[in-house]
Design a protein around this motif. Structure first.
Motif, mmCIF file in Angstrom:
data_model
loop_
_atom_site.group_PDB
_atom_site.id
_atom_site.type_symbol
_atom_site.label_atom_id
_atom_site.label_comp_id
_atom_site.label_asym_id
_atom_site.label_seq_id
_atom_site.Cartn_x
_atom_site.Cartn_y
_atom_site.Cartn_z
ATOM 1 N N ASP A 17 0.539 -0.956 -0.185
ATOM 2 C CA ASP A 17 -0.346 0.166 -0.447
ATOM 3 C C ASP A 17 0.622 1.179 0.737
ATOM 4 O O ASP A 17 0.655 1.887 -0.248
ATOM 5 C CB ASP A 17 -1.101 -0.283 1.338
ATOM 6 C CG ASP A 17 -2.056 -1.192 0.928
ATOM 7 O OD1 ASP A 17 -2.668 -1.450 -0.344
ATOM 8 O OD2 ASP A 17 -2.760 -1.713 2.282
ATOM 9 N N ASP A 20 1.966 1.245 -3.410
ATOM 10 C CA ASP A 20 1.632 2.514 -4.574
ATOM 11 C C ASP A 20 1.268 3.692 -3.763
ATOM 12 O O ASP A 20 0.759 4.265 -5.229
ATOM 13 C CB ASP A 20 -0.248 1.417 -4.110
ATOM 14 C CG ASP A 20 0.266 -0.211 -4.715
ATOM 15 O OD1 ASP A 20 0.938 -0.406 -5.511
ATOM 16 O OD2 ASP A 20 -0.620 -0.169 -4.007
ATOM 17 N N ARG A 21 1.285 3.939 -2.806
ATOM 18 C CA ARG A 21 0.650 5.589 -2.969
ATOM 19 C C ARG A 21 2.336 6.437 -3.322
ATOM 20 O O ARG A 21 2.050 7.801 -4.010
ATOM 21 C CB ARG A 21 1.096 6.251 -1.014
ATOM 22 C CG ARG A 21 -0.787 5.639 -0.891
ATOM 23 C CD ARG A 21 -0.636 5.805 0.393
ATOM 24 N NE ARG A 21 0.052 5.658 1.145
ATOM 25 C CZ ARG A 21 -0.041 4.342 2.188
ATOM 26 N NH1 ARG A 21 -1.306 3.512 2.020
ATOM 27 N NH2 ARG A 21 0.509 3.720 3.215
ATOM 28 N N HIS A 23 3.899 5.885 -5.666
ATOM 29 C CA HIS A 23 4.368 5.356 -7.421
ATOM 30 C C HIS A 23 3.336 6.638 -7.678
ATOM 31 O O HIS A 23 3.022 7.281 -8.314
ATOM 32 C CB HIS A 23 4.070 4.069 -8.252
ATOM 33 C CG HIS A 23 4.739 2.956 -7.687
ATOM 34 N ND1 HIS A 23 4.391 1.828 -7.775
ATOM 35 C CD2 HIS A 23 6.206 3.250 -7.283
ATOM 36 C CE1 HIS A 23 5.534 1.134 -7.622
ATOM 37 N NE2 HIS A 23 6.406 1.793 -7.259
ATOM 38 N N GLU A 24 2.126 7.048 -6.856
ATOM 39 C CA GLU A 24 0.762 7.676 -7.010
ATOM 40 C C GLU A 24 1.741 9.248 -7.010
ATOM 41 O O GLU A 24 1.397 9.908 -8.094
ATOM 42 C CB GLU A 24 -0.143 7.720 -6.225
ATOM 43 C CG GLU A 24 -1.339 8.881 -6.766
ATOM 44 C CD GLU A 24 -1.859 9.094 -7.758
ATOM 45 O OE1 GLU A 24 -2.028 9.774 -8.432
ATOM 46 O OE2 GLU A 24 -1.801 7.592 -8.690
ATOM 47 N N ARG A 25 2.484 9.411 -6.267
ATOM 48 C CA ARG A 25 2.639 11.079 -6.199
ATOM 49 C C ARG A 25 3.958 11.224 -6.925
ATOM 50 O O ARG A 25 3.788 11.971 -7.329
ATOM 51 C CB ARG A 25 3.648 10.481 -5.037
ATOM 52 C CG ARG A 25 2.585 10.814 -3.293
ATOM 53 C CD ARG A 25 3.107 10.979 -2.072
ATOM 54 N NE ARG A 25 4.262 10.564 -1.441
ATOM 55 C CZ ARG A 25 4.400 9.723 -0.703
ATOM 56 N NH1 ARG A 25 2.863 9.241 -0.511
ATOM 57 N NH2 ARG A 25 4.818 8.561 -0.681
ATOM 58 N N GLY A 28 2.088 9.736 -10.906
ATOM 59 C CA GLY A 28 0.617 10.140 -11.494
ATOM 60 C C GLY A 28 -0.154 8.640 -12.212
ATOM 61 O O GLY A 28 0.370 8.050 -12.180
ATOM 62 N N PRO A 29 -1.239 9.578 -12.234
ATOM 63 C CA PRO A 29 -1.753 8.485 -13.096
ATOM 64 C C PRO A 29 -1.705 7.644 -14.533
ATOM 65 O O PRO A 29 -1.958 6.531 -14.816
ATOM 66 C CB PRO A 29 -3.345 8.815 -12.976
ATOM 67 C CG PRO A 29 -2.920 10.444 -12.801
ATOM 68 C CD PRO A 29 -1.953 10.272 -12.287
ATOM 69 N N ARG A 31 0.762 6.980 -15.044
ATOM 70 C CA ARG A 31 1.740 6.176 -15.055
ATOM 71 C C ARG A 31 1.254 4.495 -15.987
ATOM 72 O O ARG A 31 1.656 2.914 -16.181
ATOM 73 C CB ARG A 31 2.329 5.119 -13.629
ATOM 74 C CG ARG A 31 1.027 5.183 -12.818
ATOM 75 C CD ARG A 31 1.784 4.783 -11.145
ATOM 76 N NE ARG A 31 0.888 4.310 -10.597
ATOM 77 C CZ ARG A 31 -0.215 4.991 -10.275
ATOM 78 N NH1 ARG A 31 -0.705 6.213 -10.584
ATOM 79 N NH2 ARG A 31 -0.926 4.430 -9.010
ATOM 80 N N TYR A 37 5.145 -0.514 -18.079
ATOM 81 C CA TYR A 37 3.606 -0.875 -17.352
ATOM 82 C C TYR A 37 3.166 -1.829 -17.168
ATOM 83 O O TYR A 37 2.736 -2.745 -16.984
ATOM 84 C CB TYR A 37 3.010 0.547 -16.293
ATOM 85 C CG TYR A 37 2.055 -0.042 -15.237
ATOM 86 C CD1 TYR A 37 2.517 0.492 -13.943
ATOM 87 C CD2 TYR A 37 1.009 -0.203 -15.511
ATOM 88 C CE1 TYR A 37 1.123 -0.506 -13.455
ATOM 89 C CE2 TYR A 37 -0.339 -0.806 -15.042
ATOM 90 C CZ TYR A 37 0.062 -0.583 -13.391
ATOM 91 O OH TYR A 37 -0.781 -0.648 -12.340
ATOM 92 N N THR A 82 11.775 4.366 -7.171
ATOM 93 C CA THR A 82 10.641 5.288 -7.262
ATOM 94 C C THR A 82 11.522 5.579 -5.927
ATOM 95 O O THR A 82 11.245 4.710 -5.241
ATOM 96 C CB THR A 82 9.427 4.939 -6.871
ATOM 97 O OG1 THR A 82 8.680 4.000 -8.075
ATOM 98 C CG2 THR A 82 8.246 6.263 -6.554
#
Length: 166
Positions: A17, A20-21, A23-25, A28-29, A31, A37, A82
């Protein structure tokens, strides 16, 4: 400012989790649309080659490695690497890369592929994939499609499409 100790450790099941957060920071979406990916989609990464970076209890970096095949040849796909943007330019990415590549060498793997910034990854021995030698399941800038031979000659005679999975 005081220096906080950095700890590089193997990724644990409970880290997903937080990764995943991260990677989002960092990415972004967008990816999800990237070729690298898509290659990893549905393929479990290898826990023995995937690492996290911690400052105290805060997860600030991650590197994951997934199995791929090029015809009958097994290889590894490194990424994503990351680092939390707030902790950039502190050697965290290099420490993660070193841990992962050392583990891959120790595990007897021969080839590592990635899509990334050639000048950054050159210091670890990565070089551009020879033109028209290997293909990914989508578009990629050839200057960013890189390979590292963990064993001398591991790329010799290897050609074709790269697919996810062992």
């Amino acid at each position: 400012m005081s220096s906080l100790p950095l700890v590089i450790c193997p990724e644990r099941v409970g880290d997903s989790d937080a990764i995943d957060r991260l990677h989002e920071r960092a990415f972004g979406p967008g990816r999800f649309a990237r070729t690298a990916y898509r290659l990893r989609e549905g393929v479990a990464h290898l826990p023995d080659l995937s690492f996290t970076a911690l400052v105290g209890t805060l997860l600030v970096g991650s590197v994951r490695v997934s199995p791929v095949r090029i015809g009958g040849t097994p290889a590894l796909m490194l990424g994503p690497l990351t680092v939390d943007p707030a902790f950039g330019s502190r050697g965290i990415g290099a420490a993660l890369m070193t841990a992962s590549l050392d583990a891959a060498r120790d595990g007897g793997h021969g080839l590592v592929l990635l899509v990334g910034d050639a000048p950054y990854y050159a210091r670890f021995g990565f070089r551009p994939v020879p033109p028209r030698r290997l293909t990914l399941p989508g578009p990629v800038d050839p200057a960013r499609f890189l390979v590292l031979e963990l064993r001398e000659g591991a790329l010799e005679g290897v050609t074709g499409a790269i697919v996810g999975g062992a």
